[in-house]
Write an enzyme that holds these catalytic residues in place. Structure first.
Site, PDB file in Angstrom:
ATOM      1  N   VAL A   1      41.961  46.013  37.596  1.00  0.00           N
ATOM      2  CA  VAL A   1      40.904  44.998  37.598  1.00  0.00           C
ATOM      3  C   VAL A   1      41.458  43.667  37.087  1.00  0.00           C
ATOM      4  CG1 VAL A   1      38.654  44.355  36.656  1.00  0.00           C
ATOM      5  CG2 VAL A   1      39.103  46.734  37.285  1.00  0.00           C
ATOM      6  N   ASP A   2      41.329  42.633  37.905  1.00  0.00           N
ATOM      7  CA  ASP A   2      41.761  41.267  37.552  1.00  0.00           C
ATOM      8  C   ASP A   2      43.246  41.200  37.202  1.00  0.00           C
ATOM      9  OD1 ASP A   2      39.114  40.395  37.887  1.00  0.00           O
ATOM     10  OD2 ASP A   2      38.624  40.801  35.789  1.00  0.00           O
TER      11      ASP A   2
ATOM     12  N   GLU B   1      36.150  26.410  40.803  1.00  0.00           N
ATOM     13  CA  GLU B   1      36.138  27.572  41.692  1.00  0.00           C
ATOM     14  C   GLU B   1      35.842  27.143  43.123  1.00  0.00           C
ATOM     15  OE1 GLU B   1      33.793  30.941  40.446  1.00  0.00           O
ATOM     16  OE2 GLU B   1      33.982  30.374  38.343  1.00  0.00           O
TER      17      GLU B   1
ATOM     18  N   MET C   1      29.981  43.011  42.881  1.00  0.00           N
ATOM     19  CA  MET C   1      29.951  43.705  41.596  1.00  0.00           C
ATOM     20  C   MET C   1      30.150  45.215  41.760  1.00  0.00           C
ATOM     21  SD  MET C   1      29.712  41.103  39.772  1.00  0.00           S
ATOM     22  CE  MET C   1      29.504  41.830  38.156  1.00  0.00           C
ATOM     23  N   ARG C   2      31.217  45.565  42.433  1.00  0.00           N
ATOM     24  CA  ARG C   2      31.613  46.962  42.562  1.00  0.00           C
ATOM     25  C   ARG C   2      33.106  47.071  42.298  1.00  0.00           C
ATOM     26  NH1 ARG C   2      28.223  51.220  42.906  1.00  0.00           N
ATOM     27  NH2 ARG C   2      29.768  52.290  44.192  1.00  0.00           N
TER      28      ARG C   2
ATOM     29  N   HIS D   1      38.307  34.762  39.878  1.00  0.00           N
ATOM     30  CA  HIS D   1      37.912  35.194  38.534  1.00  0.00           C
ATOM     31  C   HIS D   1      37.765  33.963  37.644  1.00  0.00           C
ATOM     32  CE1 HIS D   1      37.544  37.845  35.091  1.00  0.00           C
ATOM     33  NE2 HIS D   1      38.418  37.090  34.455  1.00  0.00           N
TER      34      HIS D   1
END
Length: 238
Positions: A149-150, A179, A95-96, A114
């Site tokens: 991001v993503d 996943e 989570m960075r 994701h």
């Protein structure tokens, strides 16, 4: 002489659900990646205990003391990666937001998963947003990491149906099961060279799952050499 495996670091911030799936896949003697380090930016991350129980070296580089100095944090993290001789990074609930410099240094060698079928629903709260949008299919994506991001090039995706009775928890559980299938497969492809980043696009040297909603297909162990082939195309009149 046994072929050397790519040394992988898994970066986590919490329990590392996908870390567990990667650990299980890497136990297979033919898996082309070795989980050589699990690194967290939080000392209390539950995934560190899971990694230790599996005999995988762990490291902690706390992000909080660095404040807003992301470059200094990443330099400390890079030092740990260098010490471990890491060749690939797999983000698993890390989570960075990483700087463009760090991402560029690991271009084509850093993967992320994701919980949506990108480019739909980048960012957070994907399951709630999918339900609110009324989509009929939802899923997950493994991609190479780029500065956006993503936004990285897609390696593998899987889709699940969105059922009328679904709430966020039920949909999240259905996606998480996928996943755990596609992340070990995508990491194996990247480690073996079957998935490469070329001119900003992913080149895959694996059989495609034609006509299926998921790639890899059910029953695939996560190894590139064990892809289930596409079903044959029926002949006219058959």
């Amino acid at each position: 002489m046994a072929e050397l495996k790519r040394r992988v670091a898994v970066l986590i911030s919490g329990r590392g659900s996908n870390l567990g799936a990667l650990i299980e896949a890497a136990r297979h003697p033919d898996y082309p990646a070795e989980l050589a380090l699990v690194l967290s930016n939080r000392a209390d991350a539950a995934g560190l205990e899971r990694a230790g129980a599996a005999g995988i070296p762990t490291a902690v580089v706390e992000s909080r003391p660095f404040g807003k100095d992301r470059a200094a944090f990443e330099a400390a993290m890079q030092a740990r990666l260098d010490e471990a001789g890491i060749g690939l990074i797999a983000l698993a609930g890390f989570m960075r937001v990483l700087t463009e410099g760090f991402v560029s240094a690991w271009s084509g060698r850093m993967l992320n998963i994701h919980p949506s079928i990108l480019p739909a629903f980048p960012g957070l709260d994907t399951h709630a947003r999918a339900l609110a949008a009324g989509v009929r299919l939802h899923g997950c994506t493994v991609h190479f990491v780029t500065p956006g991001v993503d936004e990285g090039p897609v390696i593998a995706q899987a889709a699940v149906p969105v059922l009328p009775e679904d709430d966020e928890s039920a949909l999240a559980a259905r996606v998480l099961a996928q996943e755990h299938r596609i992340y070990p497969a995508a990491l194996a492809w990247a480690a073996s060279g079957a998935a490469r980043l070329v001119d900003g696009r992913v080149v895959l040297n694996v059989p495609m799952a034609g006509g299926a909603f998921a790639n890899p297909l059910p029953g695939h162990s996560g190894l590139p050499t064990e892809m289930v082939p596409s079903p044959p195309v029926p002949r006219a009149g058959s």
